[in-house]
Scaffold this motif. Structure first.
Motif, PDB file in Angstrom:
ATOM      1  N   VAL A  27      44.319  78.959  28.255  1.00 44.25           N
ATOM      2  CA  VAL A  27      42.987  78.910  28.627  1.00 44.25           C
ATOM      3  C   VAL A  27      42.054  78.450  27.643  1.00 44.25           C
ATOM      4  O   VAL A  27      42.043  79.238  26.545  1.00 44.25           O
ATOM      5  N   VAL A  28      41.433  77.104  27.620  1.00 44.22           N
ATOM      6  CA  VAL A  28      40.566  76.686  26.371  1.00 44.22           C
ATOM      7  C   VAL A  28      39.084  76.689  26.852  1.00 44.22           C
ATOM      8  O   VAL A  28      38.953  75.674  27.855  1.00 44.22           O
ATOM      9  N   ASP A  29      38.190  77.522  26.565  1.00 38.29           N
ATOM     10  CA  ASP A  29      36.962  77.591  27.257  1.00 38.29           C
ATOM     11  C   ASP A  29      36.029  78.218  25.942  1.00 38.29           C
ATOM     12  O   ASP A  29      36.608  79.298  25.400  1.00 38.29           O
ATOM     13  N   ASP A  30      34.812  77.817  25.810  1.00 46.59           N
ATOM     14  CA  ASP A  30      34.065  78.374  24.855  1.00 46.59           C
ATOM     15  C   ASP A  30      33.097  79.690  25.641  1.00 46.59           C
ATOM     16  O   ASP A  30      32.702  80.496  24.932  1.00 46.59           O
ATOM     17  N   ALA A  54      38.865  79.482  22.185  1.00 49.98           N
ATOM     18  CA  ALA A  54      37.525  79.260  22.455  1.00 49.98           C
ATOM     19  C   ALA A  54      36.801  77.988  21.991  1.00 49.98           C
ATOM     20  O   ALA A  54      35.735  77.666  22.496  1.00 49.98           O
ATOM     21  N   ASN A  55      37.628  77.154  21.595  1.00 47.73           N
ATOM     22  CA  ASN A  55      37.140  75.899  21.336  1.00 47.73           C
ATOM     23  C   ASN A  55      38.325  74.885  21.197  1.00 47.73           C
ATOM     24  O   ASN A  55      39.389  75.347  21.117  1.00 47.73           O
ATOM     25  N   GLY A  56      38.333  73.428  21.108  1.00 50.87           N
ATOM     26  CA  GLY A  56      39.357  72.911  20.953  1.00 50.87           C
ATOM     27  C   GLY A  56      40.097  72.766  19.661  1.00 50.87           C
ATOM     28  O   GLY A  56      41.345  72.617  19.888  1.00 50.87           O
ATOM     29  N   VAL A  72      50.864  74.915  30.676  1.00 50.72           N
ATOM     30  CA  VAL A  72      49.869  74.319  31.360  1.00 50.72           C
ATOM     31  C   VAL A  72      48.630  74.718  30.295  1.00 50.72           C
ATOM     32  O   VAL A  72      48.719  75.871  29.803  1.00 50.72           O
ATOM     33  N   MET A  73      47.880  73.661  30.253  1.00 53.52           N
ATOM     34  CA  MET A  73      46.414  74.136  29.560  1.00 53.52           C
ATOM     35  C   MET A  73      45.410  73.898  30.488  1.00 53.52           C
ATOM     36  O   MET A  73      45.189  72.864  31.106  1.00 53.52           O
ATOM     37  N   MET A  74      44.503  75.184  30.661  1.00 53.77           N
ATOM     38  CA  MET A  74      43.309  74.944  31.476  1.00 53.77           C
ATOM     39  C   MET A  74      42.310  74.683  30.476  1.00 53.77           C
ATOM     40  O   MET A  74      42.037  75.572  29.756  1.00 53.77           O
TER      41      MET A  74
END
Length: 427
Positions: A27-30, A54-56, A72-74
């Motif tokens: 899960v990639v999300d700031d 937390a970031n790309g 999978v990458m969200m």
């Protein structure tokens, strides 16, 4: 990223691919709150391996440090340090890529554009959603992972790829067969016709994708032979259906190379006359891209076929860049709307607007509109409400051999399916 305020029960999702459990989801999300919500939801679905970034930049650094990527990458799009678009461009270069689910607070048009970019980069896209993602949508996206990974990989495709000698032999022996996908009239829900599709099973029993053998036929000047071989089978099937009282119109694809063959129109016309099939029962589907390859030849072939009474359909309408220009210069009798404008239209206003515009264009020009790739009841009902004339897709019927088509119609009639009514010469 995930909305947990939903009536859905967050229970383990049945039949998730084993990779999802073994390799997990990143899960990639700031937003820490969105990461936490996604983590809870994935855990509730039975996925215990959940990695957060937390970031790309942090996500890519983690991927570089492990031997095998998550299944999978969200991926969020709007992030500091490195946004989601940059991440997609980077993972497209990986030998082993995770499948991707996009999530964004941006407008739907932008999300759709990024989704198209991801697929063009060769990334397996399971879904693209506005935040917050509904758990039901996430469950559907994860469930589609199995179907996505079941598609033949590069090695499998290479193993199936035929050579020129095999193609010539298949044409000589008529091993490339015709399957038919029914199209329904959206007013009466009766069968309105079928689309003819080329299917080739090799000696080992493997189905060779058309994307492998059709370019080979085009490259070596055999596409006209393939077209005529399929047409002969179609005409025989049509005569068989007529003997049983079923007058079923058929649509056939013509490639760009076919349009450039000087004598092909004559060959088609002669064969149809010889078999005694009225020309207006046959429609030739031509993609927008085919129309710009050799404009004079395309105009000549299409105009001659139209002059003899055949239908001409512009296929995958809306995927080219000069649709209105093409409609004004070619004698089309049908407008076929691409699946990309049907999928997701019930949920996305901008897609509904595009779909409505295409249907309205056909109505104003007095030509039939056909939507392809219908897979949900919501899509079907939307098309009916917008006044689309016909539709085809897996929701309605899958392609089947000509010898099975009448049986399919009969079985559907016995089960009181409304679209299984027999066709007559008056339809």
């Amino acid at each position: 990223m995930i909305s947990l305020h939903s009536s859905i029960n967050l229970n383990p999702v049945a039949d998730l691919h084993a990779d999802l459990h073994q390799r997990g989801v990143m899960v990639v999300d700031d937003s820490s709150m969105h990461r936490y919500s996604a983590h809870l939801c994935l855990s509730a679905f039975g996925i215990s391996q959940v990695i957060e970034a937390a970031n790309g930049k942090a996500a890519l650094e983690h991927l570089a440090s492990i031997a095998q990527p998550p299944a999978v990458m969200m991926l969020d799009l709007e992030m500091p340090v490195m946004d989601g678009i940059e991440v997609l461009q980077q993972i497209a270069t990986f030998a082993h890529k995770p499948a991707v689910i996009l999530a964004s607070s941006s407008d739907e048009v932008l999300i759709s554009a990024v989704a198209t970019m991801a697929e063009a980069l060769g990334i397996t896209l399971l879904g693209a959603f506005r935040k917050p993602i509904n758990p039901a949508d996430l469950a559907d996206a994860l469930s589609s992972y199995s179907a996505a990974t079941a598609a033949p990989g590069t090695d499998t495709k290479n193993a199936l790829a035929p050579d020129l000698a095999q193609l010539k032999q298949a044409l000589e022996r008529a091993n490339i067969q015709v399957f038919y996908q029914p199209k329904l009239d959206l007013n009466t829900m009766q069968v309105a016709g079928v689309e003819a599709l080329a299917r080739w099973k090799n000696a080992q029993g493997d189905w060779i994708p058309p994307s492998l053998f059709i370019p080979l036929a085009e490259e070596h000047g055999l596409i006209g032979d393939l077209t005529l071989s399929l047409l002969e089978q179609i005409l025989q099937d049509m005569n068989n259906w007529w003997e049983h009282g079923q007058y079923i119109p058929v649509a056939i694809n013509l490639s760009a190379k076919s349009l450039a063959e000087f004598n092909l129109a004559n060959e088609i016309i002669q064969r149809v006359i010889r078999q005694g099939i009225p020309a207006h029962f046959i429609t030739f589907e031509i993609t927008e891209s085919a129309l710009v390859v050799d404009l004079p030849s395309a105009l000549a072939t299409i105009s001659r076929l139209r002059l003899k009474g055949f239908g001409i359909s512009i296929d995958d309408y809306g995927t080219g860049f000069s649709s209105m220009q093409q409609l004004s210069r070619f004698p089309f009798s049908e407008l076929k709307i691409d699946r990309s404008f049907v999928h997701g239209a019930p949920e996305r206003q901008y897609l509904r607007n595009i779909l409505k515009s295409a249907i309205d264009t056909g109505t104003r020009l007095g030509i039939k509109t056909v939507a392809e790739g219908v897979e949900t009841e919501a899509e079907l009902h939307l098309l009916q409400s917008l006044g689309c004339n016909q539709a085809q897709g897996f929701l309605l019927a899958r392609p089947l051999p000509g010898r099975e088509l009448l049986g399919w119609i009969e079985r559907a009639a016995q089960s009181q399916t409304p679209y299984a009514k027999p066709l007559s010469l008056d339809n």
